[in-house]
Design a protein around this motif. Structure first.
Motif, PDB file in Angstrom:
ATOM      1  N   ILE A  78       0.817  -1.221   0.000  1.00  8.33           N
ATOM      2  CA  ILE A  78       0.000   0.000   0.000  1.00  8.33           C
ATOM      3  C   ILE A  78       0.850   1.271   0.000  1.00  8.33           C
ATOM      4  N   ARG A  79       1.960   1.244   0.731  1.00  9.00           N
ATOM      5  CA  ARG A  79       2.907   2.370   0.708  1.00  9.00           C
ATOM      6  C   ARG A  79       4.313   1.829   0.532  1.00  9.00           C
ATOM      7  N   CYS A  95      -4.368   4.347  -5.121  1.00  4.65           N
ATOM      8  CA  CYS A  95      -4.376   3.035  -4.468  1.00  4.65           C
ATOM      9  C   CYS A  95      -3.964   1.887  -5.387  1.00  4.65           C
ATOM     10  N   PRO A 117     -13.291   6.178   5.852  1.00  6.56           N
ATOM     11  CA  PRO A 117     -12.135   6.962   5.406  1.00  6.56           C
ATOM     12  C   PRO A 117     -12.531   8.169   4.560  1.00  6.56           C
ATOM     13  N   ASP A 144      -9.427   7.320   7.583  1.00  4.67           N
ATOM     14  CA  ASP A 144      -8.075   7.286   7.018  1.00  4.67           C
ATOM     15  C   ASP A 144      -7.867   8.631   6.333  1.00  4.67           C
ATOM     16  N   ILE A 172      -4.981  11.056   4.057  1.00  5.15           N
ATOM     17  CA  ILE A 172      -3.701  11.138   3.331  1.00  5.15           C
ATOM     18  C   ILE A 172      -3.273  12.601   3.235  1.00  5.15           C
ATOM     19  N   PHE A 204      -1.596   9.071   6.999  1.00  7.03           N
ATOM     20  CA  PHE A 204      -0.428   8.739   6.176  1.00  7.03           C
ATOM     21  C   PHE A 204      -0.045   9.947   5.348  1.00  7.03           C
ATOM     22  N   TYR A 242       1.173  10.848   1.449  1.00  8.46           N
ATOM     23  CA  TYR A 242       1.023  10.189   0.160  1.00  8.46           C
ATOM     24  C   TYR A 242       2.321   9.528  -0.276  1.00  8.46           C
ATOM     25  N   SER A 243       2.180   8.290  -0.724  1.00  9.54           N
ATOM     26  CA  SER A 243       3.318   7.532  -1.212  1.00  9.54           C
ATOM     27  C   SER A 243       2.959   7.039  -2.618  1.00  9.54           C
ATOM     28  N   ARG A 245       2.553   5.033  -5.829  1.00 14.09           N
ATOM     29  CA  ARG A 245       2.663   3.602  -6.100  1.00 14.09           C
ATOM     30  C   ARG A 245       2.668   3.338  -7.603  1.00 14.09           C
TER      31      ARG A 245
HETATM   32  N1  5AD Z   1      -0.204   6.603  -0.059  1.00 13.99           N
HETATM   33  C1  5AD Z   1      -0.609   6.833   1.214  1.00 13.99           C
HETATM   34  N2  5AD Z   1      -1.654   6.245   1.779  1.00 13.99           N
HETATM   35  C2  5AD Z   1      -2.359   5.359   1.042  1.00 13.99           C
HETATM   36  N3  5AD Z   1      -3.444   4.613   1.327  1.00 13.99           N
HETATM   37  C3  5AD Z   1      -3.740   3.871   0.250  1.00 13.99           C
HETATM   38  N4  5AD Z   1      -2.871   4.122  -0.740  1.00 13.99           N
HETATM   39  C4  5AD Z   1      -2.000   5.047  -0.276  1.00 13.99           C
HETATM   40  C5  5AD Z   1      -0.892   5.712  -0.832  1.00 13.99           C
HETATM   41  N5  5AD Z   1      -0.503   5.489  -2.088  1.00 13.99           N
HETATM   42  C6  5AD Z   1      -4.155   4.696   2.594  1.00 13.99           C
HETATM   43  C7  5AD Z   1      -5.583   5.160   2.404  1.00 13.99           C
HETATM   44  C8  5AD Z   1      -6.369   3.898   2.614  1.00 13.99           C
HETATM   45  C9  5AD Z   1      -5.525   3.167   3.628  1.00 13.99           C
HETATM   46  C10 5AD Z   1      -5.793   1.717   3.741  1.00 13.99           C
HETATM   47  O1  5AD Z   1      -4.206   3.409   3.178  1.00 13.99           O
HETATM   48  O2  5AD Z   1      -5.876   6.122   3.394  1.00 13.99           O
HETATM   49  O3  5AD Z   1      -7.684   4.136   3.100  1.00 13.99           O
END
Ligand code: 5AD
Ligand code: SF4
Length: 477
Positions: free
Chosen positions: A78-79, A192, A299, A339, A341, A370, A372-373, A375
Protein backbone atom coordinates in the motif's frame (compact mmCIF):
# COMPACT_ATOMS: atom_id res chain seq x y z
CA UNK A 1 12.44 9.26 9.77
CA UNK A 2 9.99 10.95 7.54
CA UNK A 3 7.20 8.45 7.65
CA UNK A 4 7.32 7.39 11.24
CA UNK A 5 3.92 8.82 11.94
CA UNK A 6 2.14 6.76 9.36
CA UNK A 7 3.65 3.53 10.53
CA UNK A 8 3.06 4.31 14.12
CA UNK A 9 -0.64 4.66 13.62
CA UNK A 10 -1.35 1.79 11.25
CA UNK A 11 -1.90 -1.24 13.43
CA UNK A 12 1.67 -1.19 14.68
CA UNK A 13 1.05 -3.95 17.18
CA UNK A 14 0.33 -6.60 14.61
CA UNK A 15 2.81 -5.84 11.82
CA UNK A 16 5.12 -8.75 11.23
CA UNK A 17 3.36 -10.86 13.80
CA UNK A 18 4.48 -14.45 13.56
CA UNK A 19 1.75 -16.95 13.83
CA UNK A 20 1.81 -19.56 16.53
CA UNK A 21 -1.21 -21.81 16.30
CA UNK A 22 -1.50 -24.56 18.82
CA UNK A 23 0.33 -27.62 17.55
CA UNK A 24 -0.53 -30.77 19.48
CA UNK A 25 2.34 -32.86 18.20
CA UNK A 26 4.75 -31.12 15.86
CA UNK A 27 6.13 -34.47 14.69
CA UNK A 28 2.81 -35.46 13.22
CA UNK A 29 3.45 -33.08 10.34
CA UNK A 30 5.59 -33.86 7.35
CA UNK A 31 6.81 -30.27 7.04
CA UNK A 32 6.72 -27.16 9.14
CA UNK A 33 5.89 -23.66 7.96
CA UNK A 34 6.33 -20.25 9.46
CA UNK A 35 4.24 -17.29 8.30
CA UNK A 36 4.68 -13.61 9.02
CA UNK A 37 2.09 -11.03 7.98
CA UNK A 38 2.15 -7.34 7.13
CA UNK A 39 -0.46 -4.79 6.15
CA UNK A 40 -4.22 -4.73 6.51
CA UNK A 41 -6.58 -7.03 8.42
CA UNK A 42 -7.43 -8.72 5.15
CA UNK A 43 -3.84 -9.92 4.84
CA UNK A 44 -3.97 -11.37 8.35
CA UNK A 45 -7.22 -13.13 7.46
CA UNK A 46 -5.59 -14.45 4.26
CA UNK A 47 -2.70 -15.92 6.26
CA UNK A 48 -5.31 -17.94 8.17
CA UNK A 49 -6.60 -19.30 4.86
CA UNK A 50 -3.05 -20.13 3.78
CA UNK A 51 -2.46 -21.95 7.08
CA UNK A 52 -5.63 -23.96 6.52
CA UNK A 53 -4.58 -24.96 2.99
CA UNK A 54 -1.13 -25.98 4.23
CA UNK A 55 -2.57 -27.88 7.20
CA UNK A 56 -4.68 -29.94 4.86
CA UNK A 57 -1.47 -30.92 3.07
CA UNK A 58 0.00 -32.18 6.30
CA UNK A 59 2.10 -29.10 7.00
CA UNK A 60 2.13 -27.78 10.57
CA UNK A 61 2.84 -24.23 11.68
CA UNK A 62 5.72 -23.20 13.89
CA UNK A 63 6.16 -19.84 15.60
CA UNK A 64 9.93 -20.01 15.02
CA UNK A 65 11.31 -19.27 11.56
CA UNK A 66 14.53 -21.17 12.32
CA UNK A 67 12.56 -24.40 12.84
CA UNK A 68 10.65 -24.09 9.57
CA UNK A 69 11.10 -25.86 6.25
CA UNK A 70 8.95 -23.23 4.58
CA UNK A 71 9.09 -19.55 5.49
CA UNK A 72 6.29 -17.36 4.16
CA UNK A 73 5.94 -13.63 4.29
CA UNK A 74 2.51 -12.20 3.50
CA UNK A 75 3.22 -8.78 2.10
CA UNK A 76 1.66 -5.35 1.67
CA UNK A 77 2.20 -2.84 -1.16
CA UNK A 78 0.00 0.00 0.00
CA UNK A 79 2.91 2.37 0.71
CA UNK A 80 6.55 2.25 -0.20
CA UNK A 81 7.53 1.95 3.44
CA UNK A 82 5.56 -1.30 3.73
CA UNK A 83 7.53 -2.77 0.85
CA UNK A 84 10.83 -1.64 2.34
CA UNK A 85 10.00 -3.43 5.59
CA UNK A 86 9.39 -6.64 3.68
CA UNK A 87 12.64 -6.36 1.74
CA UNK A 88 14.55 -5.86 4.97
CA UNK A 89 12.90 -8.91 6.46
CA UNK A 90 13.76 -10.96 3.37
CA UNK A 91 17.46 -10.18 3.77
CA UNK A 92 17.22 -11.45 7.34
CA UNK A 93 15.66 -14.68 6.11
CA UNK A 94 18.53 -15.00 3.64
CA UNK A 95 20.93 -15.68 6.50
CA UNK A 96 18.59 -18.27 7.92
CA UNK A 97 18.34 -19.99 4.56
CA UNK A 98 22.10 -20.15 4.30
CA UNK A 99 22.23 -21.93 7.65
CA UNK A 100 19.42 -24.33 6.90
CA UNK A 101 19.78 -26.34 3.72
CA UNK A 102 16.56 -27.02 1.86
CA UNK A 103 14.61 -24.21 3.48
CA UNK A 104 12.22 -22.56 1.01
CA UNK A 105 11.13 -18.93 1.12
CA UNK A 106 7.78 -17.82 -0.25
CA UNK A 107 6.41 -14.34 -0.83
CA UNK A 108 2.62 -14.05 -0.65
CA UNK A 109 0.11 -11.22 -1.00
CA UNK A 110 0.11 -7.83 -2.65
CA UNK A 111 3.83 -7.41 -3.23
CA UNK A 112 3.97 -10.83 -4.85
CA UNK A 113 1.14 -9.77 -7.14
CA UNK A 114 2.72 -6.42 -7.95
CA UNK A 115 6.23 -7.65 -8.68
CA UNK A 116 5.39 -11.12 -9.99
CA UNK A 117 8.37 -13.10 -11.25
CA UNK A 118 10.54 -9.97 -10.94
CA UNK A 119 10.76 -11.03 -7.33
CA UNK A 120 12.64 -14.16 -8.28
CA UNK A 121 15.10 -12.19 -10.35
CA UNK A 122 15.56 -9.31 -7.90
CA UNK A 123 15.55 -11.26 -4.67
CA UNK A 124 17.57 -14.30 -5.49
CA UNK A 125 16.63 -16.07 -2.29
CA UNK A 126 12.89 -16.24 -3.00
CA UNK A 127 11.65 -19.63 -4.21
CA UNK A 128 7.90 -19.19 -4.35
CA UNK A 129 5.76 -16.19 -5.36
CA UNK A 130 1.98 -16.39 -4.88
CA UNK A 131 -0.64 -13.70 -5.38
CA UNK A 132 -3.77 -13.27 -3.19
CA UNK A 133 -6.06 -15.29 -5.47
CA UNK A 134 -3.72 -18.26 -5.98
CA UNK A 135 -3.33 -19.73 -2.49
CA UNK A 136 -5.05 -22.97 -3.43
CA UNK A 137 -2.10 -23.71 -5.69
CA UNK A 138 0.42 -23.37 -2.84
CA UNK A 139 0.92 -27.10 -2.17
CA UNK A 140 1.71 -27.72 -5.87
CA UNK A 141 4.04 -24.75 -5.97
CA UNK A 142 5.88 -25.98 -2.88
CA UNK A 143 6.42 -29.28 -4.66
CA UNK A 144 7.74 -27.51 -7.77
CA UNK A 145 10.09 -25.43 -5.65
CA UNK A 146 11.30 -28.53 -3.85
CA UNK A 147 12.15 -29.94 -7.25
CA UNK A 148 14.37 -26.94 -7.87
CA UNK A 149 12.00 -24.96 -10.06
CA UNK A 150 11.05 -21.37 -9.40
CA UNK A 151 7.36 -21.44 -8.55
CA UNK A 152 5.07 -18.52 -9.39
CA UNK A 153 1.30 -18.11 -9.51
CA UNK A 154 -0.03 -14.59 -9.57
CA UNK A 155 -3.23 -15.16 -11.52
CA UNK A 156 -6.06 -12.98 -10.32
CA UNK A 157 -9.52 -14.47 -10.31
CA UNK A 158 -13.00 -13.10 -10.85
CA UNK A 159 -14.65 -15.57 -8.52
CA UNK A 160 -12.18 -16.91 -5.94
CA UNK A 161 -13.44 -16.14 -2.40
CA UNK A 162 -12.04 -19.18 -0.54
CA UNK A 163 -15.64 -19.57 0.68
CA UNK A 164 -15.29 -23.27 1.48
CA UNK A 165 -12.00 -22.95 3.35
CA UNK A 166 -12.33 -22.82 7.07
CA UNK A 167 -9.49 -20.55 8.26
CA UNK A 168 -7.13 -21.82 10.95
CA UNK A 169 -7.32 -19.13 13.64
CA UNK A 170 -3.80 -17.94 14.22
CA UNK A 171 -2.49 -15.94 17.14
CA UNK A 172 -6.06 -15.41 18.17
CA UNK A 173 -7.22 -14.21 21.59
CA UNK A 174 -10.07 -16.71 21.27
CA UNK A 175 -12.59 -13.86 21.61
CA UNK A 176 -12.58 -11.94 18.31
CA UNK A 177 -12.05 -13.16 14.78
CA UNK A 178 -11.95 -11.65 11.30
CA UNK A 179 -14.24 -13.04 8.64
CA UNK A 180 -13.60 -12.12 5.04
CA UNK A 181 -16.88 -11.40 3.19
CA UNK A 182 -15.54 -10.20 -0.15
CA UNK A 183 -12.30 -9.74 -2.05
CA UNK A 184 -10.85 -7.16 -4.42
CA UNK A 185 -11.98 -3.64 -5.13
CA UNK A 186 -13.59 -1.93 -8.14
CA UNK A 187 -13.20 1.61 -6.91
CA UNK A 188 -10.01 2.77 -8.53
CA UNK A 189 -9.10 5.49 -6.06
CA UNK A 190 -6.24 7.06 -7.98
CA UNK A 191 -3.63 6.67 -5.19
CA UNK A 192 -4.38 3.04 -4.47
CA UNK A 193 -2.61 -0.09 -5.64
CA UNK A 194 -5.20 -2.50 -4.20
CA UNK A 195 -7.38 -2.84 -7.33
CA UNK A 196 -4.23 -4.00 -9.15
CA UNK A 197 -2.94 -6.37 -6.49
CA UNK A 198 -6.24 -7.83 -5.30
CA UNK A 199 -8.24 -7.68 -8.51
CA UNK A 200 -11.94 -7.26 -9.20
CA UNK A 201 -14.48 -7.13 -6.45
CA UNK A 202 -16.43 -10.30 -5.68
CA UNK A 203 -18.70 -11.23 -2.79
CA UNK A 204 -18.48 -14.46 -0.87
CA UNK A 205 -21.43 -16.83 -0.52
CA UNK A 206 -23.56 -15.46 2.32
CA UNK A 207 -24.38 -18.94 3.59
CA UNK A 208 -20.71 -19.76 4.08
CA UNK A 209 -20.16 -16.47 5.93
CA UNK A 210 -23.02 -17.15 8.33
CA UNK A 211 -21.82 -20.73 8.85
CA UNK A 212 -18.31 -19.53 9.64
CA UNK A 213 -19.62 -16.98 12.16
CA UNK A 214 -21.91 -19.58 13.78
CA UNK A 215 -19.02 -21.97 14.08
CA UNK A 216 -16.87 -19.29 15.70
CA UNK A 217 -19.61 -18.52 18.22
CA UNK A 218 -19.98 -22.21 19.04
CA UNK A 219 -16.23 -22.35 19.65
CA UNK A 220 -16.50 -19.54 22.20
CA UNK A 221 -15.74 -16.49 20.07
CA UNK A 222 -17.78 -13.42 21.00
CA UNK A 223 -16.97 -10.99 18.22
CA UNK A 224 -16.65 -11.18 14.45
CA UNK A 225 -15.39 -8.42 12.18
CA UNK A 226 -16.71 -8.72 8.64
CA UNK A 227 -13.92 -7.69 6.30
CA UNK A 228 -13.82 -6.24 2.81
CA UNK A 229 -12.14 -3.33 1.01
CA UNK A 230 -15.60 -1.87 0.53
CA UNK A 231 -18.16 -3.82 2.54
CA UNK A 232 -21.12 -1.67 1.51
CA UNK A 233 -20.94 -2.98 -2.02
CA UNK A 234 -21.34 -6.57 -0.81
CA UNK A 235 -23.95 -8.20 -3.06
CA UNK A 236 -24.57 -11.89 -3.31
CA UNK A 237 -27.18 -13.72 -5.33
CA UNK A 238 -27.80 -17.18 -3.89
CA UNK A 239 -28.22 -20.10 -6.29
CA UNK A 240 -31.95 -20.75 -6.77
CA UNK A 241 -33.10 -24.18 -5.63
CA UNK A 242 -33.39 -26.72 -8.50
CA UNK A 243 -36.47 -25.84 -10.51
CA UNK A 244 -37.19 -22.92 -8.16
CA UNK A 245 -37.43 -19.20 -8.77
CA UNK A 246 -34.40 -16.99 -8.52
CA UNK A 247 -33.47 -16.18 -4.93
CA UNK A 248 -33.44 -12.65 -3.46
CA UNK A 249 -30.00 -11.01 -3.62
CA UNK A 250 -28.33 -10.33 -0.29
CA UNK A 251 -27.07 -6.80 0.33
CA UNK A 252 -24.59 -5.83 3.03
CA UNK A 253 -27.44 -4.69 5.31
CA UNK A 254 -29.14 -8.08 4.87
CA UNK A 255 -25.88 -9.90 5.57
CA UNK A 256 -25.32 -7.85 8.73
CA UNK A 257 -28.77 -8.82 9.91
CA UNK A 258 -28.18 -12.52 9.21
CA UNK A 259 -24.95 -12.46 11.22
CA UNK A 260 -26.45 -10.38 14.04
CA UNK A 261 -29.28 -12.91 14.40
CA UNK A 262 -26.86 -15.76 15.16
CA UNK A 263 -26.93 -14.72 18.82
CA UNK A 264 -27.26 -11.51 20.84
CA UNK A 265 -24.05 -12.69 22.56
CA UNK A 266 -22.05 -12.36 19.33
CA UNK A 267 -20.81 -8.87 18.59
CA UNK A 268 -20.65 -7.89 14.93
CA UNK A 269 -18.22 -5.34 13.50
CA UNK A 270 -17.27 -4.52 9.93
CA UNK A 271 -14.65 -2.65 7.95
CA UNK A 272 -14.16 -0.75 5.63
CA UNK A 273 -17.09 1.46 4.59
CA UNK A 274 -16.92 3.75 1.59
CA UNK A 275 -18.73 7.08 2.14
CA UNK A 276 -20.31 6.86 -1.31
CA UNK A 277 -21.81 3.42 -0.66
CA UNK A 278 -22.93 3.20 2.96
CA UNK A 279 -26.71 3.19 2.96
CA UNK A 280 -29.47 4.21 5.38
CA UNK A 281 -30.48 0.56 5.34
CA UNK A 282 -27.11 -0.36 6.89
CA UNK A 283 -27.45 2.41 9.49
CA UNK A 284 -30.98 1.33 10.44
CA UNK A 285 -29.84 -2.29 10.71
CA UNK A 286 -27.04 -1.17 13.04
CA UNK A 287 -29.53 0.79 15.14
CA UNK A 288 -31.93 -2.17 15.26
CA UNK A 289 -29.50 -4.76 16.64
CA UNK A 290 -27.81 -4.15 19.97
CA UNK A 291 -25.02 -6.58 19.06
CA UNK A 292 -24.00 -4.75 15.85
CA UNK A 293 -21.32 -2.45 17.19
CA UNK A 294 -21.77 1.30 16.89
CA UNK A 295 -18.59 2.06 15.05
CA UNK A 296 -18.02 2.98 11.42
CA UNK A 297 -14.63 3.26 9.78
CA UNK A 298 -15.38 5.88 7.12
CA UNK A 299 -12.14 6.96 5.41
CA UNK A 300 -12.33 10.56 4.17
CA UNK A 301 -8.80 10.65 2.63
CA UNK A 302 -9.04 14.42 2.04
CA UNK A 303 -11.41 17.26 2.90
CA UNK A 304 -10.85 19.20 -0.31
CA UNK A 305 -13.28 18.79 -3.19
CA UNK A 306 -10.55 19.43 -5.71
CA UNK A 307 -8.28 16.75 -4.21
CA UNK A 308 -11.15 14.31 -3.69
CA UNK A 309 -11.86 14.58 -7.39
CA UNK A 310 -8.22 13.92 -8.31
CA UNK A 311 -8.30 10.99 -5.92
CA UNK A 312 -11.37 9.65 -7.75
CA UNK A 313 -13.23 9.22 -4.49
CA UNK A 314 -16.54 10.13 -6.22
CA UNK A 315 -17.94 12.15 -3.30
CA UNK A 316 -17.63 15.76 -2.20
CA UNK A 317 -16.86 17.12 1.26
CA UNK A 318 -20.53 18.17 1.49
CA UNK A 319 -21.65 14.61 0.71
CA UNK A 320 -19.24 13.26 3.32
CA UNK A 321 -20.41 15.71 5.99
CA UNK A 322 -24.03 14.85 5.22
CA UNK A 323 -23.11 11.15 5.74
CA UNK A 324 -21.58 11.96 9.13
CA UNK A 325 -24.78 13.88 10.05
CA UNK A 326 -26.92 10.96 8.94
CA UNK A 327 -24.88 8.49 11.00
CA UNK A 328 -25.19 10.66 14.10
CA UNK A 329 -28.90 11.14 13.49
CA UNK A 330 -29.67 7.41 13.18
CA UNK A 331 -27.04 6.14 15.66
CA UNK A 332 -26.40 9.07 18.02
CA UNK A 333 -23.54 7.43 19.94
CA UNK A 334 -21.76 5.97 16.90
CA UNK A 335 -17.97 5.98 16.91
CA UNK A 336 -16.50 7.24 13.64
CA UNK A 337 -12.91 6.74 12.48
CA UNK A 338 -11.08 7.66 9.31
CA UNK A 339 -8.07 7.29 7.02
CA UNK A 340 -6.41 10.51 5.93
CA UNK A 341 -3.70 11.14 3.33
CA UNK A 342 -1.50 14.23 3.58
CA UNK A 343 0.26 15.74 0.59
CA UNK A 344 -1.51 14.12 -2.34
CA UNK A 345 -0.45 15.40 -5.77
CA UNK A 346 -1.06 19.16 -6.23
CA UNK A 347 -2.39 19.59 -2.66
CA UNK A 348 -2.25 23.24 -1.63
CA UNK A 349 -2.40 24.80 1.83
CA UNK A 350 -6.06 25.61 1.23
CA UNK A 351 -6.80 21.92 0.46
CA UNK A 352 -4.90 20.86 3.56
CA UNK A 353 -6.90 23.28 5.70
CA UNK A 354 -10.09 21.77 4.23
CA UNK A 355 -8.88 18.39 5.51
CA UNK A 356 -8.25 19.81 8.99
CA UNK A 357 -11.72 21.38 8.95
CA UNK A 358 -13.49 18.18 7.95
CA UNK A 359 -11.69 16.37 10.77
CA UNK A 360 -13.06 18.93 13.23
CA UNK A 361 -16.51 18.59 11.71
CA UNK A 362 -16.50 14.80 11.86
CA UNK A 363 -14.95 14.63 15.36
CA UNK A 364 -13.18 11.35 14.61
CA UNK A 365 -12.54 9.09 17.57
CA UNK A 366 -9.36 7.94 15.87
CA UNK A 367 -7.72 7.97 12.46
CA UNK A 368 -5.04 6.22 10.47
CA UNK A 369 -2.94 9.01 9.01
CA UNK A 370 -0.43 8.74 6.18
CA UNK A 371 1.46 10.93 3.82
CA UNK A 372 1.02 10.19 0.16
CA UNK A 373 3.32 7.53 -1.21
CA UNK A 374 3.32 7.18 -4.99
CA UNK A 375 2.66 3.60 -6.10
CA UNK A 376 3.74 2.27 -9.50
CA UNK A 377 0.91 1.53 -11.90
CA UNK A 378 -1.77 3.55 -10.08
CA UNK A 379 -3.84 6.18 -11.86
CA UNK A 380 -2.20 8.95 -9.83
CA UNK A 381 1.28 7.76 -10.78
CA UNK A 382 0.30 7.79 -14.45
CA UNK A 383 -1.59 11.08 -14.45
CA UNK A 384 -0.14 13.40 -11.84
CA UNK A 385 3.22 14.34 -10.50
CA UNK A 386 4.08 13.56 -6.88
CA UNK A 387 4.92 17.23 -6.45
CA UNK A 388 4.56 17.98 -2.74
CA UNK A 389 8.02 18.20 -1.14
CA UNK A 390 8.66 15.61 1.56
CA UNK A 391 9.10 18.30 4.21
CA UNK A 392 5.71 19.81 3.39
CA UNK A 393 4.03 16.38 3.48
CA UNK A 394 5.61 15.74 6.85
CA UNK A 395 4.53 19.07 8.32
CA UNK A 396 0.95 18.63 7.06
CA UNK A 397 0.82 15.10 8.41
CA UNK A 398 2.01 16.29 11.81
CA UNK A 399 -0.72 18.94 11.85
CA UNK A 400 -3.28 16.26 11.03
CA UNK A 401 -1.92 14.02 13.80
CA UNK A 402 -2.02 16.88 16.30
CA UNK A 403 -5.67 17.59 15.54
CA UNK A 404 -6.54 13.90 15.75
CA UNK A 405 -4.80 13.58 19.11
CA UNK A 406 -6.87 16.45 20.46
CA UNK A 407 -10.10 15.05 18.96
CA UNK A 408 -9.38 11.60 20.44
CA UNK A 409 -8.79 13.10 23.88
CA UNK A 410 -11.94 15.25 23.65
CA UNK A 411 -13.97 12.25 22.57
CA UNK A 412 -12.62 10.15 25.45
CA UNK A 413 -13.23 12.91 27.99
CA UNK A 414 -16.88 13.00 26.94
CA UNK A 415 -17.15 9.35 28.01
CA UNK A 416 -16.11 10.05 31.60
CA UNK A 417 -19.12 9.31 33.81
CA UNK A 418 -20.70 6.97 31.24
CA UNK A 419 -21.19 3.22 31.59
CA UNK A 420 -20.37 0.79 28.79
CA UNK A 421 -20.98 -2.86 28.09
CA UNK A 422 -17.42 -4.12 27.63
CA UNK A 423 -16.26 -7.36 26.03
CA UNK A 424 -13.22 -8.61 27.96
CA UNK A 425 -10.35 -9.42 25.58
CA UNK A 426 -7.59 -10.27 28.04
CA UNK A 427 -5.06 -8.80 30.43
CA UNK A 428 -4.11 -5.18 30.04
CA UNK A 429 -0.67 -4.99 28.42
CA UNK A 430 0.76 -2.78 31.14
CA UNK A 431 -0.67 -4.42 34.21
CA UNK A 432 -1.88 -7.99 34.71
CA UNK A 433 -4.02 -6.83 37.62
CA UNK A 434 -6.19 -5.07 35.02
CA UNK A 435 -8.44 -6.29 32.21
CA UNK A 436 -8.53 -4.84 28.73
CA UNK A 437 -11.70 -4.78 26.67
CA UNK A 438 -13.64 -2.73 24.15
CA UNK A 439 -16.96 -0.96 24.11
CA UNK A 440 -19.36 -0.96 21.18
CA UNK A 441 -17.69 2.16 19.75
CA UNK A 442 -14.41 0.22 19.50
CA UNK A 443 -12.69 2.18 22.26
CA UNK A 444 -10.26 0.30 24.47
CA UNK A 445 -11.22 0.30 28.18
CA UNK A 446 -8.85 -0.80 30.92
CA UNK A 447 -10.14 -1.59 34.42
CA UNK A 448 -8.91 -3.28 37.64
CA UNK A 449 -9.76 -6.98 37.97
CA UNK A 450 -10.39 -6.72 41.74
CA UNK A 451 -12.13 -9.81 43.14
CA UNK A 452 -14.66 -10.25 40.37
CA UNK A 453 -14.58 -13.68 38.74
CA UNK A 454 -14.26 -12.61 35.14
CA UNK A 455 -12.65 -14.28 32.18
CA UNK A 456 -11.77 -13.46 28.58
CA UNK A 457 -14.91 -13.35 26.47
CA UNK A 458 -17.22 -12.17 29.29
CA UNK A 459 -19.35 -9.04 28.99
CA UNK A 460 -19.29 -6.61 31.90
CA UNK A 461 -20.66 -3.14 32.71
CA UNK A 462 -17.76 -0.73 33.24
CA UNK A 463 -18.05 2.86 34.45
CA UNK A 464 -15.51 5.27 32.98
CA UNK A 465 -13.79 7.52 35.51
CA UNK A 466 -10.71 8.72 33.64
CA UNK A 467 -9.00 8.55 30.27
CA UNK A 468 -5.89 9.10 28.22
CA UNK A 469 -5.91 10.06 24.57
CA UNK A 470 -5.85 6.39 23.55
CA UNK A 471 -7.68 4.58 26.35
CA UNK A 472 -10.66 4.85 28.67
CA UNK A 473 -10.00 3.95 32.30
CA UNK A 474 -12.83 2.56 34.38
CA UNK A 475 -14.08 0.28 37.10
CA UNK A 476 -16.51 -2.58 37.23
CA UNK A 477 -19.93 -1.45 38.41
N1 5AD B 1 -0.20 6.60 -0.06
C1 5AD B 1 -0.61 6.83 1.21
N2 5AD B 1 -1.65 6.24 1.78
C2 5AD B 1 -2.36 5.36 1.04
N3 5AD B 1 -3.44 4.61 1.33
C3 5AD B 1 -3.74 3.87 0.25
N4 5AD B 1 -2.87 4.12 -0.74
C4 5AD B 1 -2.00 5.05 -0.28
C5 5AD B 1 -0.89 5.71 -0.83
N5 5AD B 1 -0.50 5.49 -2.09
C6 5AD B 1 -4.16 4.70 2.59
C7 5AD B 1 -5.58 5.16 2.40
C8 5AD B 1 -6.37 3.90 2.61
C9 5AD B 1 -5.53 3.17 3.63
C10 5AD B 1 -5.79 1.72 3.74
O1 5AD B 1 -4.21 3.41 3.18
O2 5AD B 1 -5.88 6.12 3.39
O3 5AD B 1 -7.68 4.14 3.10
FE1 SF4 C 1 -8.03 1.35 -2.47
FE2 SF4 C 1 -10.12 3.02 -2.75
FE3 SF4 C 1 -10.46 0.34 -3.03
FE4 SF4 C 1 -9.95 1.38 -0.60
S1 SF4 C 1 -11.80 1.81 -1.86
S2 SF4 C 1 -8.99 -0.44 -1.52
S3 SF4 C 1 -8.58 3.07 -1.08
S4 SF4 C 1 -9.23 1.67 -4.36
Amino acid sequence: MLDYVSDKVQDEERQGEAFAPFVADPNQYRKRFYIESYGCQMNFADSEIVASILNQEGFGATPHAEEADLVFINTCSIREKAEQTVRKRLTEFKELKQQKKGMLIGVLGCMAERLKSKFLEEEKLVDIVVGPDAYRSLPGLVEEAEGGQKAVNVLLSRDETYADISPVRLNSNGVSAFVSIMRGCNNMCSFCVVPFTRGRERSRDAGSIVEECKDLFEKGYKEVTLLGQNVDSYYYTPQPPKGGFSATPITFAALLELVAKISPGLRVRFSTSHPKDITDEVLYTMAKYENICNHIHLPVQSGSNRVLQLMNRTYTREWYMAKVDRIRQIIPDCGISSDIIAGFCTEEEQDHRDTLRIMEYSRYDFSYMFFYSERPGTLAQKRYSDDIPAEVKKRRLLEIVEIQNRLSLESNKKDIGKTFNVLVEGDSKKNVAEWKGRNSQNKVIVFPKKDFKLKKGDYIQVGVNDCTQATLLGKIL
